[in-house]
Design a protein around this motif. Structure first.
Motif, PDB file in Angstrom:
ATOM      1  N   SER A  24       0.825  -1.209   0.000  1.00 22.72           N
ATOM      2  CA  SER A  24       0.000   0.000   0.000  1.00 22.72           C
ATOM      3  C   SER A  24       0.859   1.258   0.000  1.00 22.72           C
ATOM      4  CB  SER A  24      -0.930  -0.009   1.220  1.00 22.72           C
ATOM      5  OG  SER A  24      -1.781  -1.143   1.198  1.00 22.72           O
ATOM      6  N   VAL A  25       1.939   1.235   0.766  1.00 23.99           N
ATOM      7  CA  VAL A  25       2.882   2.360   0.761  1.00 23.99           C
ATOM      8  C   VAL A  25       3.436   2.557  -0.648  1.00 23.99           C
ATOM      9  CG1 VAL A  25       5.160   3.126   1.550  1.00 23.99           C
ATOM     10  CG2 VAL A  25       3.500   2.235   3.201  1.00 23.99           C
ATOM     11  N   ASP A  26       3.784   1.442  -1.303  1.00 27.47           N
ATOM     12  CA  ASP A  26       4.297   1.514  -2.675  1.00 27.47           C
ATOM     13  C   ASP A  26       3.255   2.114  -3.618  1.00 27.47           C
ATOM     14  OD1 ASP A  26       6.646   0.389  -1.845  1.00 27.47           O
ATOM     15  OD2 ASP A  26       6.264  -1.595  -2.702  1.00 27.47           O
ATOM     16  N   MET A  27       1.993   1.721  -3.436  1.00 27.80           N
ATOM     17  CA  MET A  27       0.933   2.238  -4.302  1.00 27.80           C
ATOM     18  C   MET A  27       0.814   3.752  -4.180  1.00 27.80           C
ATOM     19  SD  MET A  27      -2.361   3.557  -4.433  1.00 27.80           S
ATOM     20  CE  MET A  27      -3.189   3.095  -2.909  1.00 27.80           C
ATOM     21  N   PHE A  28       0.788   4.260  -2.962  1.00 25.18           N
ATOM     22  CA  PHE A  28       0.662   5.707  -2.775  1.00 25.18           C
ATOM     23  C   PHE A  28       1.867   6.444  -3.367  1.00 25.18           C
ATOM     24  CE2 PHE A  28      -2.629   4.682   0.367  1.00 25.18           C
ATOM     25  CZ  PHE A  28      -3.537   5.711   0.143  1.00 25.18           C
ATOM     26  N   ARG A  29       3.048   5.869  -3.215  1.00 21.89           N
ATOM     27  CA  ARG A  29       4.248   6.525  -3.737  1.00 21.89           C
ATOM     28  C   ARG A  29       4.300   6.470  -5.260  1.00 21.89           C
ATOM     29  NH1 ARG A  29       7.635   3.235  -2.130  1.00 21.89           N
ATOM     30  NH2 ARG A  29       8.319   2.336  -4.110  1.00 21.89           N
ATOM     31  N   MET A  30       4.017   5.295  -5.828  1.00 18.55           N
ATOM     32  CA  MET A  30       4.203   5.087  -7.256  1.00 18.55           C
ATOM     33  C   MET A  30       3.060   5.653  -8.098  1.00 18.55           C
ATOM     34  SD  MET A  30       5.693   1.186  -6.890  1.00 18.55           S
ATOM     35  CE  MET A  30       6.027   0.898  -8.627  1.00 18.55           C
ATOM     36  N   ARG A  31       1.853   5.671  -7.543  1.00 22.54           N
ATOM     37  CA  ARG A  31       0.700   6.140  -8.320  1.00 22.54           C
ATOM     38  C   ARG A  31       0.273   7.568  -7.976  1.00 22.54           C
ATOM     39  NH1 ARG A  31      -2.342   2.554 -11.274  1.00 22.54           N
ATOM     40  NH2 ARG A  31      -4.311   3.609 -10.796  1.00 22.54           N
ATOM     41  N   HIS A  32       0.633   8.024  -6.770  1.00 25.84           N
ATOM     42  CA  HIS A  32       0.164   9.349  -6.351  1.00 25.84           C
ATOM     43  C   HIS A  32       1.289  10.278  -5.893  1.00 25.84           C
ATOM     44  CE1 HIS A  32      -4.043   8.111  -6.652  1.00 25.84           C
ATOM     45  NE2 HIS A  32      -3.684   6.983  -6.075  1.00 25.84           N
ATOM     46  N   GLY A  33       2.510   9.762  -5.844  1.00 29.47           N
ATOM     47  CA  GLY A  33       3.638  10.595  -5.445  1.00 29.47           C
ATOM     48  C   GLY A  33       3.577  11.053  -4.007  1.00 29.47           C
ATOM     49  N   VAL A  34       2.916  10.269  -3.166  1.00 31.41           N
ATOM     50  CA  VAL A  34       2.737  10.629  -1.757  1.00 31.41           C
ATOM     51  C   VAL A  34       3.421   9.584  -0.880  1.00 31.41           C
ATOM     52  CG1 VAL A  34       1.060  10.966   0.098  1.00 31.41           C
ATOM     53  CG2 VAL A  34       0.559  11.797  -2.210  1.00 31.41           C
ATOM     54  N   THR A  35       4.181  10.049   0.104  1.00 29.78           N
ATOM     55  CA  THR A  35       4.850   9.148   1.036  1.00 29.78           C
ATOM     56  C   THR A  35       4.002   8.995   2.289  1.00 29.78           C
ATOM     57  OG1 THR A  35       7.042   9.793   0.240  1.00 29.78           O
ATOM     58  CG2 THR A  35       6.922   8.733   2.405  1.00 29.78           C
ATOM     59  N   VAL A  36       3.480   7.795   2.491  1.00 28.24           N
ATOM     60  CA  VAL A  36       2.701   7.498   3.693  1.00 28.24           C
ATOM     61  C   VAL A  36       3.497   6.512   4.539  1.00 28.24           C
ATOM     62  CG1 VAL A  36       0.556   7.876   2.423  1.00 28.24           C
ATOM     63  CG2 VAL A  36       1.437   5.551   2.674  1.00 28.24           C
ATOM     64  N   GLN A  37       3.070   6.341   5.782  1.00 31.27           N
ATOM     65  CA  GLN A  37       3.775   5.471   6.715  1.00 31.27           C
ATOM     66  C   GLN A  37       2.979   4.188   6.972  1.00 31.27           C
ATOM     67  OE1 GLN A  37       6.861   6.328   7.617  1.00 31.27           O
ATOM     68  NE2 GLN A  37       6.517   8.167   6.362  1.00 31.27           N
ATOM     69  N   PRO A  38       3.660   3.066   7.176  1.00 30.30           N
ATOM     70  CA  PRO A  38       2.942   1.818   7.483  1.00 30.30           C
ATOM     71  C   PRO A  38       1.998   1.951   8.674  1.00 30.30           C
ATOM     72  CG  PRO A  38       5.237   1.350   6.986  1.00 30.30           C
ATOM     73  CD  PRO A  38       5.111   2.852   7.048  1.00 30.30           C
ATOM     74  N   THR A  39       2.383   2.746   9.661  1.00 30.04           N
ATOM     75  CA  THR A  39       1.537   2.905  10.848  1.00 30.04           C
ATOM     76  C   THR A  39       0.240   3.648  10.543  1.00 30.04           C
ATOM     77  OG1 THR A  39       2.831   4.878  11.408  1.00 30.04           O
ATOM     78  CG2 THR A  39       3.441   2.811  12.500  1.00 30.04           C
ATOM     79  N   ASP A  40       0.198   4.370   9.417  1.00 34.69           N
ATOM     80  CA  ASP A  40      -1.030   5.076   9.044  1.00 34.69           C
ATOM     81  C   ASP A  40      -2.184   4.107   8.802  1.00 34.69           C
ATOM     82  OD1 ASP A  40       0.218   7.587   9.100  1.00 34.69           O
ATOM     83  OD2 ASP A  40       0.815   7.454   6.987  1.00 34.69           O
ATOM     84  N   PHE A  41      -1.854   2.874   8.445  1.00 36.32           N
ATOM     85  CA  PHE A  41      -2.884   1.895   8.090  1.00 36.32           C
ATOM     86  C   PHE A  41      -3.452   1.162   9.303  1.00 36.32           C
ATOM     87  CE2 PHE A  41      -0.155   2.419   4.393  1.00 36.32           C
ATOM     88  CZ  PHE A  41      -1.073   2.607   3.374  1.00 36.32           C
ATOM     89  N   HIS A  42      -2.771   1.234  10.441  1.00 36.92           N
ATOM     90  CA  HIS A  42      -3.162   0.437  11.604  1.00 36.92           C
ATOM     91  C   HIS A  42      -4.603   0.660  12.063  1.00 36.92           C
ATOM     92  CE1 HIS A  42       1.305  -0.319  12.896  1.00 36.92           C
ATOM     93  NE2 HIS A  42       1.002  -0.820  11.723  1.00 36.92           N
ATOM     94  N   PRO A  43      -5.118   1.897  12.077  1.00 32.56           N
ATOM     95  CA  PRO A  43      -6.510   2.075  12.531  1.00 32.56           C
ATOM     96  C   PRO A  43      -7.544   1.406  11.634  1.00 32.56           C
ATOM     97  CG  PRO A  43      -5.318   4.162  12.584  1.00 32.56           C
ATOM     98  CD  PRO A  43      -4.467   3.195  11.826  1.00 32.56           C
ATOM     99  N   PHE A  44      -7.143   1.033  10.422  1.00 37.05           N
ATOM    100  CA  PHE A  44      -8.089   0.477   9.455  1.00 37.05           C
ATOM    101  C   PHE A  44      -7.893  -1.025   9.238  1.00 37.05           C
ATOM    102  CE2 PHE A  44      -6.854   4.861   8.359  1.00 37.05           C
ATOM    103  CZ  PHE A  44      -8.046   5.490   8.688  1.00 37.05           C
ATOM    104  N   THR A  45      -7.065  -1.628  10.077  1.00 39.95           N
ATOM    105  CA  THR A  45      -6.807  -3.061   9.978  1.00 39.95           C
ATOM    106  C   THR A  45      -8.077  -3.859  10.243  1.00 39.95           C
ATOM    107  OG1 THR A  45      -4.503  -2.802  10.664  1.00 39.95           O
ATOM    108  CG2 THR A  45      -5.483  -4.981  10.941  1.00 39.95           C
ATOM    109  N   GLY A  46      -8.317  -4.862   9.404  1.00 40.67           N
ATOM    110  CA  GLY A  46      -9.469  -5.742   9.584  1.00 40.67           C
ATOM    111  C   GLY A  46     -10.750  -5.237   8.966  1.00 40.67           C
ATOM    112  N   MET A  47     -10.713  -4.069   8.321  1.00 40.73           N
ATOM    113  CA  MET A  47     -11.925  -3.481   7.759  1.00 40.73           C
ATOM    114  C   MET A  47     -12.043  -3.679   6.258  1.00 40.73           C
ATOM    115  SD  MET A  47     -12.143   0.094   9.897  1.00 40.73           S
ATOM    116  CE  MET A  47     -12.168   0.096  11.700  1.00 40.73           C
ATOM    117  N   GLY A  48     -11.128  -4.446   5.676  1.00 43.04           N
ATOM    118  CA  GLY A  48     -11.141  -4.645   4.230  1.00 43.04           C
ATOM    119  C   GLY A  48     -10.263  -3.620   3.540  1.00 43.04           C
ATOM    120  N   GLU A  49      -9.750  -3.997   2.365  1.00 42.10           N
ATOM    121  CA  GLU A  49      -8.798  -3.124   1.683  1.00 42.10           C
ATOM    122  C   GLU A  49      -9.413  -1.818   1.179  1.00 42.10           C
ATOM    123  OE1 GLU A  49      -6.228  -5.189   3.083  1.00 42.10           O
ATOM    124  OE2 GLU A  49      -7.438  -6.504   1.829  1.00 42.10           O
TER     125      GLU A  49
END
Length: 231
Positions: A24-49
């Motif tokens: 997901s980090v790769d997707m944001f960087r490669m498709r949107h030019g945005v650097t996000v952090q792995p920890t940004d995804f933690h609140p949404f774990t288990g809710m579907g992609e």
């Protein structure tokens, strides 16, 4: 009596969270030019992609195309996990023990089918080991709504009260309890206190402790039933 076991996928059968975060980090960087952090995804774990990606997109005010961006993420993910994703300790032995006891088995994951099947293939567990495989595209409401577990019970042909769910996420524990099922928290990412506060009847470190957890649940249920009758 417990007649069915329902597994969440990520954090229960395998630990794919670092890899889906990496993809997901790769997707944001490669498709949107945005650097996000792995920890940004933690609140949404288990809710579907869908929510996993859109939640972080909202944090960074990025307009994503969920269909194409999710496809890119999954394609990247399936490449990343090759030779890296392994089953968590006790997984194969516990599934074998359940099958030997003629328990009904299901996977109920908020992820899409491509990820569920990709994970099972990579960790060497055949789809045929499960009587039902439920993915996030099969229900409208995702965890913490109980829909995915209720659908699993229907496909297994058992009552919700006959099911025990193994989950590692707060949303999954809440969904299992809302479905009227036993909930056992797997401490792959969260501790006992957090999972218990979410409603877990008990917790295990991994599935090597799962048979003992089921035995304890059944013993406690018999004691509670006896006490109600005697009372």
């Amino acid at each position: 009596m417990i007649n069915a076991v329902i597994f969440d996928m990520d954090g229960v059968l395998c630990d794919s969270e670092p890899f889906i975060c990496e993809a997901s980090v790769d997707m944001f960087r490669m498709r949107h030019g945005v650097t996000v952090q792995p920890t940004d995804f933690h609140p949404f774990t288990g809710m579907g992609e869908d929510r996993f990606l859109s939640g972080v997109a909202e944090l960074y005010n990025v307009a994503i195309n969920i269909k194409s961006d999710k496809k890119f993420t999954y394609d990247r993910y399936l490449e990343i996990i090759k030779g890296r994703l392994t089953p968590l300790h006790g997984t194969a032995d516990f599934i074998a023990a359940c099958r030997a006891r003629n328990l009904r088995l299901a996977v109920a994951s908020s992820a899409d089918r491509i990820k569920v099947e990709g994970n099972l293939k990579q960790i060497g567990i055949p789809l045929s080991h499960f009587h039902a495989v439920i993915d996030g595209t099969m229900v409208e409401l995702k965890k913490p709504a109980p829909d995915i577990f209720l659908l699993a019970a229907r496909q297994l042909g058992v009552l919700p009260a006959e099911c025990v769910v193994f989950e590692d996420a707060v949303s999954g524990i809440e969904a299992a309890r809302a479905a009227g099922m036993y909930a056992v928290g797997v401490r792959s990412s969260l501790n006992h206190a957090t999972l218990s506060q979410a409603g877990a009847h008990s917790t295990v470190q991994d599935l090597s402790e799962a048979l003992a957890a089921i035995a304890t649940l059944e013993t406690n249920n018999k004691l509670n039933t006896t006490n109600r009758i005697e009372g």
